[in-house]
Scaffold this motif. Sequence first.
Motif, PDB file in Angstrom:
ATOM      1  N   ARG A 129       0.949  -1.185   0.081  1.00  0.00           N
ATOM      2  CA  ARG A 129      -0.045  -0.122  -0.016  1.00  0.00           C
ATOM      3  C   ARG A 129       0.745   1.308  -0.057  1.00  0.00           C
ATOM      4  NH1 ARG A 129      -3.180   2.246   5.061  1.00  0.00           N
ATOM      5  NH2 ARG A 129      -4.358   3.982   3.840  1.00  0.00           N
ATOM      6  N   LEU A 130       0.667   2.282  -0.646  1.00  0.00           N
ATOM      7  CA  LEU A 130       1.325   3.465  -0.928  1.00  0.00           C
ATOM      8  C   LEU A 130       0.347   4.681  -0.504  1.00  0.00           C
ATOM      9  CD1 LEU A 130       3.936   5.360  -2.091  1.00  0.00           C
ATOM     10  CD2 LEU A 130       2.525   5.223  -4.226  1.00  0.00           C
ATOM     11  N   ILE A 131       1.147   5.416   0.526  1.00  0.00           N
ATOM     12  CA  ILE A 131       0.377   6.793   0.943  1.00  0.00           C
ATOM     13  C   ILE A 131       1.406   7.790   0.388  1.00  0.00           C
ATOM     14  CG2 ILE A 131      -0.102   8.198   2.700  1.00  0.00           C
ATOM     15  CD1 ILE A 131      -1.006   5.524   4.337  1.00  0.00           C
ATOM     16  N   HIS A 132       1.116   8.438  -0.686  1.00  0.00           N
ATOM     17  CA  HIS A 132       2.057   9.224  -1.308  1.00  0.00           C
ATOM     18  C   HIS A 132       1.398  10.817  -0.960  1.00  0.00           C
ATOM     19  CE1 HIS A 132       4.811  10.888  -4.129  1.00  0.00           C
ATOM     20  NE2 HIS A 132       3.795  11.804  -4.732  1.00  0.00           N
ATOM     21  N   PHE A 133       2.607  11.684  -0.724  1.00  0.00           N
ATOM     22  CA  PHE A 133       2.396  12.990  -0.222  1.00  0.00           C
ATOM     23  C   PHE A 133       2.473  13.683  -1.677  1.00  0.00           C
ATOM     24  CE2 PHE A 133       1.640  13.996   4.202  1.00  0.00           C
ATOM     25  CZ  PHE A 133       1.638  12.967   4.615  1.00  0.00           C
ATOM     26  N   SER A 134       1.348  14.510  -1.962  1.00  0.00           N
ATOM     27  CA  SER A 134       1.469  15.341  -3.130  1.00  0.00           C
ATOM     28  C   SER A 134       1.284  16.678  -2.486  1.00  0.00           C
ATOM     29  CB  SER A 134       0.165  14.980  -3.973  1.00  0.00           C
ATOM     30  OG  SER A 134       0.254  15.848  -5.374  1.00  0.00           O
ATOM     31  N   THR A 135       0.436  17.605  -2.911  1.00  0.00           N
ATOM     32  CA  THR A 135       0.317  19.148  -2.504  1.00  0.00           C
ATOM     33  C   THR A 135      -0.860  19.920  -2.921  1.00  0.00           C
ATOM     34  OG1 THR A 135       1.572  21.075  -2.694  1.00  0.00           O
ATOM     35  CG2 THR A 135       1.648  19.819  -4.691  1.00  0.00           C
ATOM     36  N   CYS A 136      -1.386  20.740  -2.286  1.00  0.00           N
ATOM     37  CA  CYS A 136      -2.477  21.388  -2.597  1.00  0.00           C
ATOM     38  C   CYS A 136      -2.001  22.422  -3.795  1.00  0.00           C
ATOM     39  CB  CYS A 136      -2.752  22.341  -1.380  1.00  0.00           C
ATOM     40  SG  CYS A 136      -1.596  23.537  -0.900  1.00  0.00           S
TER      41      CYS A 136
END
Length: 385
Positions: A129-136
């Motif tokens: 499982r991947l929790i990826h940090f993107s951005t607003c």
Amino acid sequence: MAPRLDLDGRCIQPLKICIIGAGGFIGSHLCEALLWNTEHSIIAVDIFCDKIQHLLSPGEEWSNRIDFFMINIKHDPQTEKLIKISDVVINLAAICTPADYNTRPLDTIYSNFIDALPVVGFCRDYKKRLIHFSTCEVYGKTIGSFLPKNDPLRQHPNFYVLKEDESPCIFGSIDKQRWSYGCAKQLLERLVYAEGAENDLKFTIVRPFNWIGPRMDFIPGVDGPSHAVPRVLACFSMALMKEEPLKLVDGGKAQRTFCYIKDAIDAVLRIIENPDRANMRIFNVGNPMNEASVKELAEIMTDVYCKISGKSKPNMTTVDISSKEFYGEGYEDSDRRIPDMKLVTTELEWQPTTSLHDLLEFTLVYQHKTYSQAVRECISKKLST
Ligand code: NAD
Ligand code: UDP
């Protein structure tokens, strides 16, 4: 520790979580929360570890639940092995300071897109499982910003509230290299989403909206390069400690919503521990109640800092500066960032609670305690040379 339950009342099983970028601002708070409040264990990956040093000393109650690997994911084959032995992967690694977007666009694009590709691929191949940090910042500018200045529609939420499943991503032209970051993040989101749709990758994408708190960035000349430009919190903190006016880029008219890091980390824990609710979703994580223009932020920070430090308010607290002078060619700004909260409140039952004033007070107490002496020493060293 009493057994912890997920949002649907089930016992939470301990997980082995690989956090890439664990040594950064968000990573350090996430590691603290996981070690101090849960039974999960951490494989912490980063190029630096200063911000999590306090978690790495042996003999602590949590010491056997964290292993640190000083790895650059750009070229270290260990990344694959560490992902393979994890249950969940959280990718925070990125270049994410706006001063770099237009001045180091290649590094920005490589860091936020190319370097993250193998991580996505390993998660797909090993079914992690991947929790990826993107951005607003993937939203770019608001639709309302294209309306005439006095158009009443600008005040209508449809023209400024940013919704995960509906809002478009609006960037400037290619020569406005500011958007290299948002664009790289957006393409990575699309890739992760496509891996989910075509190859069954289990993913969650997080879009942080200006999370703020202790350990964010660095103070130039103290614990970072003297000519580097951090994000606004550290820029303003440094100016306050040096008793210099706070620089308002293009008059400080841009608006942001600020979310306290500890509130935000609670949302991340909910994402980690509630996969059935969080998988295959993109979440805005921010605090729409804490909106301020950058000019207002400067005013509040000045008042709070004077109270904390016992200094009297200076005559000139701010000074205007053009974005070209401050950031160089190719800078353009996001005008406004209000997160739509429907998904995080319905799926994760999460709401931020810390007001802008309180989060600035907690953070500036930390900045003052950590840095003011070192800043004073830097000033006197400069004066004596
Ligand atoms: P940060 O710069 O403090 O942390 C990023 C960490 O990643 C750093 O410790 C850095 O050393 C590490 N890193 C970078 N490249 C690496 C590599 N090649 N190999 C190993 N480690 C590497 O930033 P942050 O504020 O903690 O942000 C974390 C993530 O959240 C980023 O992806 C950022 O784009 C996203 N984000 C944060 C905010 C915010 O409000 N803080 C807002 C929007 C998006
Ligand atoms: N900004 C400013 N003075 C500074 C640093 C930043 O006026 O010393 C402004 C910047 O132009 C932007 C806002 O503050 O409008 C927030 O900048 P930050 O670097 O925190 O990141 P962003 O929210 O743009 O991703």
